[in-house]
Design a protein around this motif. Structure first.
Motif, PDB file in Angstrom:
ATOM      1  N   UNK A 137      -6.474  -1.952  -0.767  1.00 17.15           N
ATOM      2  CA  UNK A 137      -7.016  -1.091   0.283  1.00 17.15           C
ATOM      3  C   UNK A 137      -7.636   0.182  -0.288  1.00 17.15           C
ATOM      4  N   UNK A 138      -6.914   0.837  -1.178  1.00 10.96           N
ATOM      5  CA  UNK A 138      -7.408   2.098  -1.754  1.00 10.96           C
ATOM      6  C   UNK A 138      -8.656   1.838  -2.607  1.00 10.96           C
ATOM      7  N   UNK A 139      -8.599   0.796  -3.438  1.00 13.25           N
ATOM      8  CA  UNK A 139      -9.738   0.482  -4.301  1.00 13.25           C
ATOM      9  C   UNK A 139     -10.943   0.038  -3.477  1.00 13.25           C
ATOM     10  N   UNK A 140     -10.675  -0.808  -2.479  1.00 14.90           N
ATOM     11  CA  UNK A 140     -11.758  -1.272  -1.614  1.00 14.90           C
ATOM     12  C   UNK A 140     -12.394  -0.138  -0.838  1.00 14.90           C
ATOM     13  N   UNK A 141     -11.568   0.803  -0.378  1.00 15.26           N
ATOM     14  CA  UNK A 141     -12.095   1.955   0.359  1.00 15.26           C
ATOM     15  C   UNK A 141     -12.948   2.829  -0.564  1.00 15.26           C
ATOM     16  N   UNK A 142     -12.499   2.982  -1.806  1.00 11.26           N
ATOM     17  CA  UNK A 142     -13.290   3.737  -2.784  1.00 11.26           C
ATOM     18  C   UNK A 142     -14.660   3.085  -2.985  1.00 11.26           C
ATOM     19  N   UNK A 153      -3.321  -6.707   7.470  1.00 13.30           N
ATOM     20  CA  UNK A 153      -2.940  -7.925   8.187  1.00 13.30           C
ATOM     21  C   UNK A 153      -2.171  -8.880   7.287  1.00 13.30           C
ATOM     22  N   UNK A 154      -2.445  -8.836   5.988  1.00 14.70           N
ATOM     23  CA  UNK A 154      -1.728  -9.697   5.034  1.00 14.70           C
ATOM     24  C   UNK A 154      -0.242  -9.378   5.070  1.00 14.70           C
ATOM     25  N   UNK A 155       0.103  -8.099   5.097  1.00 19.17           N
ATOM     26  CA  UNK A 155       1.510  -7.684   5.154  1.00 19.17           C
ATOM     27  C   UNK A 155       2.136  -8.097   6.480  1.00 19.17           C
ATOM     28  N   UNK A 204       3.345  -5.753  -0.942  1.00 13.36           N
ATOM     29  CA  UNK A 204       2.995  -4.479  -0.308  1.00 13.36           C
ATOM     30  C   UNK A 204       2.155  -3.619  -1.262  1.00 13.36           C
ATOM     31  N   UNK A 205       2.606  -3.487  -2.508  1.00 15.76           N
ATOM     32  CA  UNK A 205       1.879  -2.689  -3.497  1.00 15.76           C
ATOM     33  C   UNK A 205       0.495  -3.281  -3.756  1.00 15.76           C
ATOM     34  N   UNK A 206       0.423  -4.585  -3.848  1.00 13.06           N
ATOM     35  CA  UNK A 206      -0.837  -5.280  -4.097  1.00 13.06           C
ATOM     36  C   UNK A 206      -1.845  -4.988  -2.982  1.00 13.06           C
ATOM     37  N   UNK A 261      -0.898   5.605   6.649  1.00  8.10           N
ATOM     38  CA  UNK A 261      -0.801   4.306   7.333  1.00  8.10           C
ATOM     39  C   UNK A 261       0.141   3.356   6.588  1.00  8.10           C
ATOM     40  N   UNK A 262      -0.007   3.278   5.267  1.00 11.15           N
ATOM     41  CA  UNK A 262       0.831   2.356   4.501  1.00 11.15           C
ATOM     42  C   UNK A 262       2.262   2.861   4.340  1.00 11.15           C
ATOM     43  N   UNK A 263       2.449   4.153   4.377  1.00  9.43           N
ATOM     44  CA  UNK A 263       3.815   4.691   4.392  1.00  9.43           C
ATOM     45  C   UNK A 263       4.520   4.266   5.679  1.00  9.43           C
TER      46      UNK A 263
END
Length: 268
Positions: free
Chosen positions: A35-40, A120-122, A28-30, A65-67
């Motif tokens: 997601x955050x880094x990719x969005x940046x 989708x991975x999660x 989940x953390x990964x 969303x992730x929460x």
């Protein structure tokens, strides 16, 4: 450059394998960090253009969303509300002179393209037999890309999409799709011997579709880079570029696997 790429792979591959093996909160953390880094990287890419994504909206919606995912509160109703809130926020910001409707569209696309597709991975992992299926988005993307590269290098003649990726060939793409299907079939054969419930033919179909969507994901990322006049999204991974450079195919293979599994479970 090749030495740097190899060193990065030696460090990175065991990390990803370990995350997939342990799963749970680590996975989940990964995915959240991806997601955050990719969005940046996605929003930063447009700094080379005349457009200004409303990035704070994207980060806020991603965190919420992730929460919701973490506490198992996400469903189609909550997701629809979340997208509605995102649209409200970006459209409110378009009132300011420096923003326009294209900025709003780029901002919203980023939310869908990066955190939504990565999540989708999660969802795969949390589904039935997810600990097995979660490997498929990565394996099909990696082997399809590698197969397409080598087959294209030796046998490629007809360009696939020269405007976006001059080195890609039709022959390489077809070879990559075939290798993706073969690898997926091998995974299915191994797990069928362990009383796995999904027929091997479904693994073959997943491999074929993932081979295709892997190419589409790569070309989609390339189209953004070309529009933004970038070679790489960032230098986060030495020799490989950024998160979106390395995981562009997985962004499309992950929802492919999840969608196919849901279709099988509900309709077949």
């Amino acid at each position: 450059m090749l030495k740097t790429r190899v060193i990065s792979a030696i460090v990175g591959l065991p990390l990803i394998i370990g995350v997939l093996l342990f799963g749970g909160n680590l996975l989940y953390l990964f995915v959240f960090l991806l997601s955050v880094t990719g969005l940046y990287e996605y929003y930063k890419a447009f700094s080379n253009t005349d457009y200004k994504p409303i990035s704070w909206v994207g980060y806020l919606i991603t965190i919420i969303y992730y929460i919701l995912i973490y506490f198992n509160l996400i469903n189609h109703i909550n997701f629809s509300i979340l997208i509605f809130i995102a649209l409200l926020l970006v459209f409110l910001d378009t009132i300011k002179r420096e923003y326009n409707i294209i900025n709003a569209a780029i901002t919203t696309l980023g939310i869908i393209y990066v955190p939504l597709l990565f999540s989708s991975i999660i969802f795969i992992y949390n589904d039935v037999n997810g600990k097995i299926l979660v490997w498929l988005p990565f394996l099909t993307a990696w082997f399809s890309d590698t197969g397409a590269y080598f087959i294209g290098s030796y046998f490629g003649k007809k360009k696939l999409c020269p405007l976006l990726s001059p080195k890609k060939t039709v022959e390489g793409a077809l070879g990559g799709i075939a290798i993706s299907a073969l690898l997926s079939a091998l995974v299915g054969a191994v797990f069928n011997n362990m009383d796995y419930e999904m027929s091997i033919i479904h693994f073959v179909i997943i491999g074929l579709i993932c081979g295709l969507t892997s190419i589409i994901g790569d070309l989609f990322a390339s189209s953004i880079k070309r529009f933004s006049h970038l070679k790489d999204y960032s230098n986060l991974i030495p020799g490989h570029g950024g998160i979106l450079d390395r995981f562009d195919s997985i962004l499309f293979t992950a929802p492919t696997v999840y969608t196919y599994v849901i279709i099988i479970k509900n309709f077949l």
